[in-house]
Motif scaffolding. Structure first.
Motif, PDB file in Angstrom:
ATOM      1  N   ALA A 266       0.830  -1.211   0.000  1.00 28.75           N
ATOM      2  CA  ALA A 266       0.000   0.000   0.000  1.00 28.75           C
ATOM      3  C   ALA A 266       0.866   1.263   0.000  1.00 28.75           C
ATOM      4  CB  ALA A 266      -0.940   0.000   1.194  1.00 28.75           C
ATOM      5  N   GLU A 267       1.976   1.236   0.692  1.00 31.85           N
ATOM      6  CA  GLU A 267       2.867   2.397   0.711  1.00 31.85           C
ATOM      7  C   GLU A 267       3.440   2.674  -0.671  1.00 31.85           C
ATOM      8  OE1 GLU A 267       5.776   1.586   3.701  1.00 31.85           O
ATOM      9  OE2 GLU A 267       4.460   2.173   5.371  1.00 31.85           O
ATOM     10  N   ARG A 269       2.161   1.573  -3.536  1.00 33.51           N
ATOM     11  CA  ARG A 269       0.991   1.931  -4.356  1.00 33.51           C
ATOM     12  C   ARG A 269       0.663   3.412  -4.210  1.00 33.51           C
ATOM     13  NH1 ARG A 269      -4.395   0.301  -1.551  1.00 33.51           N
ATOM     14  NH2 ARG A 269      -3.702   2.136  -0.378  1.00 33.51           N
ATOM     15  N   ASP A 270       0.539   3.883  -2.984  1.00 33.83           N
ATOM     16  CA  ASP A 270       0.157   5.282  -2.740  1.00 33.83           C
ATOM     17  C   ASP A 270       1.239   6.252  -3.204  1.00 33.83           C
ATOM     18  OD1 ASP A 270      -2.222   4.408  -1.704  1.00 33.83           O
ATOM     19  OD2 ASP A 270      -1.598   4.568   0.393  1.00 33.83           O
ATOM     20  N   TYR A 271       2.485   5.860  -3.060  1.00 36.89           N
ATOM     21  CA  TYR A 271       3.587   6.695  -3.549  1.00 36.89           C
ATOM     22  C   TYR A 271       3.460   6.904  -5.064  1.00 36.89           C
ATOM     23  CZ  TYR A 271       8.316   7.901  -5.078  1.00 36.89           C
ATOM     24  OH  TYR A 271       9.394   8.506  -5.693  1.00 36.89           O
ATOM     25  N   ILE A 273       0.718   6.461  -6.953  1.00 36.35           N
ATOM     26  CA  ILE A 273      -0.517   7.198  -7.244  1.00 36.35           C
ATOM     27  C   ILE A 273      -0.306   8.691  -7.041  1.00 36.35           C
ATOM     28  CG2 ILE A 273      -2.864   7.658  -6.415  1.00 36.35           C
ATOM     29  CD1 ILE A 273      -3.127   4.638  -5.888  1.00 36.35           C
ATOM     30  N   ASP A 274       0.315   9.059  -5.932  1.00 37.96           N
ATOM     31  CA  ASP A 274       0.552  10.480  -5.642  1.00 37.96           C
ATOM     32  C   ASP A 274       1.415  11.129  -6.732  1.00 37.96           C
ATOM     33  OD1 ASP A 274      -0.944  10.384  -3.345  1.00 37.96           O
ATOM     34  OD2 ASP A 274       0.769  10.075  -2.012  1.00 37.96           O
ATOM     35  N   ARG A 289     -10.113   5.320  -2.858  1.00 40.51           N
ATOM     36  CA  ARG A 289      -8.727   5.591  -2.464  1.00 40.51           C
ATOM     37  C   ARG A 289      -8.331   4.801  -1.213  1.00 40.51           C
ATOM     38  NH1 ARG A 289      -4.607   9.606  -3.667  1.00 40.51           N
ATOM     39  NH2 ARG A 289      -2.785   8.519  -2.836  1.00 40.51           N
ATOM     40  N   ILE A 297      -3.491  -0.135  -8.750  1.00 39.14           N
ATOM     41  CA  ILE A 297      -3.495   1.241  -9.251  1.00 39.14           C
ATOM     42  C   ILE A 297      -4.263   1.234 -10.566  1.00 39.14           C
ATOM     43  CG2 ILE A 297      -2.105   3.186 -10.099  1.00 39.14           C
ATOM     44  CD1 ILE A 297       0.250   2.031  -8.465  1.00 39.14           C
TER      45      ILE A 297
END
Length: 393
Positions: A266-267, A269-271, A273-274, A289, A297
């Motif tokens: 998740a970390e 993934r979110d990196y 996405i951001d 989200r 993603i």
């Protein structure tokens, strides 16, 4: 191609070394049919029983409630067709959603041709099914509710426990297609009031061609495949012993340190996405989200065709997809993206990337850098984008 970054783990995954090692003896030395009565076959029978026990424990189920299948599509067909046949005297109404996998949707279409009625529930802009909408759709003749655990394209995790509670309250069977969820997030069939569940080994680093179907003791439906007396006379066909060993080994590995694996994916993934949302203009994230598979993603880029983007990513050694692998080659936009309200022209520009435990932050930096360059190049050749920029100057 000097570099390969595989980001299509929702389509299939690599078989883990420990899974292959566990399978090999049953492809070579221990090749006996577990249904045979001689001593040589008893080791095969024992390992099938042990594998069934392993999966049952991971689900919070009973050993006798696990049936080995060829994969998720078979399980989905079994749940729908089996329930339809067993309960046709009670009613012919089924509830599902518009974003299900085609193994569900096409089976529902088949049943509609046999005289059954299906309610296809809408989802919100994030792909979430409303439990209230599920309950509102229930009729006196409703015999089954089938809602997927997590969407294979946009990664949204559905409110399965709440839907399960509604199904139980109304005494209706509840099935969930957990092909994308099992092995990636925790599932307890009793806590979530799930009556039937489908899963497939190759989605969590097991072999292809093997899956399992959970069926609660209280569910009395007939077999989908007729023949011999295997699987307690409910699923005919010689046991795929190497595959069964493989799926159980993969499942056990998947659930070891699951919380840490989910957090790590998740970390990253979110990196990614951001970075994409900040650095690439005119794009949007698809799916919820927060209520999202840790490795998923899915982004749409305006003024870009998904197929061209995938080809150019492939030239850079990056494997992604524009949606479900089962619809690869289709010119139609994703039914999931249309269901969450995207217009055709935006849905056509989708990119799905699904990570594995081996995916690193450095991998995603390479991927995002290439996405930026590819999107810029494709848009530079788009008259629609040129007109849009002129109008919005």
């Amino acid at each position: 191609m000097s570099k390969l970054i595989y980001l299509d783990n929702a389509a299939t995954t690599a078989v883990r070394p420990e899974v292959l090692d566990a399978m090999m003896p049953y492809l070579k030395e221990e090749y006996a049919n577990p249904s045979s009565i001689y001593t040589f076959a008893q080791k095969s029978k024992k390992v099938v029983d042990e594998s069934r026990r392993t999966i049952a424990e991971l689900l919070g189920a009973k050993e006798r409630e696990i049936y080995f299948t060829s994969g998720g599509s078979e399980g989905d067909n079994w749940a729908l067709k089996g329930t339809a046949e067993a309960l046709k005297a009670k009613g012919k109404h089924i509830i599902t959603s518009k974003i299900e996998h085609h193994a569900i949707l096409h089976t529902c279409e088949y049943l509609e041709r046999q005289g059954y009625e299906v309610t296809y529930l809408d989802v919100d802009e994030n792909g979430l099914v409303s439990p209230e909408a599920v309950e509102a759709a229930i009729r006196p003749d409703t015999i089954l509710i089938s809602i997927m655990f997590a969407n294979n394209e946009i990664g949204t995790i559905e409110p399965i426990k709440e839907i399960g509670e509604i199904a139980k309250k109304h005494d209706i069977f509840f099935h969930t297609d957990a092909v994308q969820a099992f092995g990636h997030i925790a599932i307890n069939v009793d806590e979530m009031h799930i009556d039937m569940l489908s899963a497939s080994g190759h989605k969590f680093h097991g072999p292809k061609g093997i899956g399992f179907f959970y069926m609660r003791d209280t569910v009395k439906i007939g077999p989908l495949i007729h023949g011999g007396a295997q699987e307690r006379s409910r699923r005919a066909g010689t046991h795929n012993v190497p595959g069964i060993v493989g799926i159980a080994t993969a499942a056990k590995s998947a659930y070891e340190d699951l919380d840490q694996k989910m957090k790590q994916q998740a970390e990253i993934r979110d990196y990614a996405i951001d970075r994409i949302l900040k650095e690439v203009p005119y794009c949007r994230l698809n799916g919820d989200r927060v209520k999202r598979l840790p490795n998923n993603i899915n982004v749409c880029f305006r003024f870009v065709e998904g197929e061209s983007m995938l080809i150019m990513l492939d030239q850079k050694g990056i494997c992604g997809s524009s949606g479900s692998a089962c619809t690869s080659g289709s010119l139609d936009p994703s039914h999931v993206l249309l269901a969450i309200g995207l217009p055709h022209e935006i849905a056509h520009g989708s990119l799905r990337m699904t990570l594995s435990e081996e995916t690193t932050k450095e991998d995603m930096d390479y991927v995002v850098d290439n996405i930026k360059a590819i999107i810029e190049r494709l848009r530079s050749m788009s008259p629609l984008y040129e007109d849009f920029v002129k109008k919005n100057k």
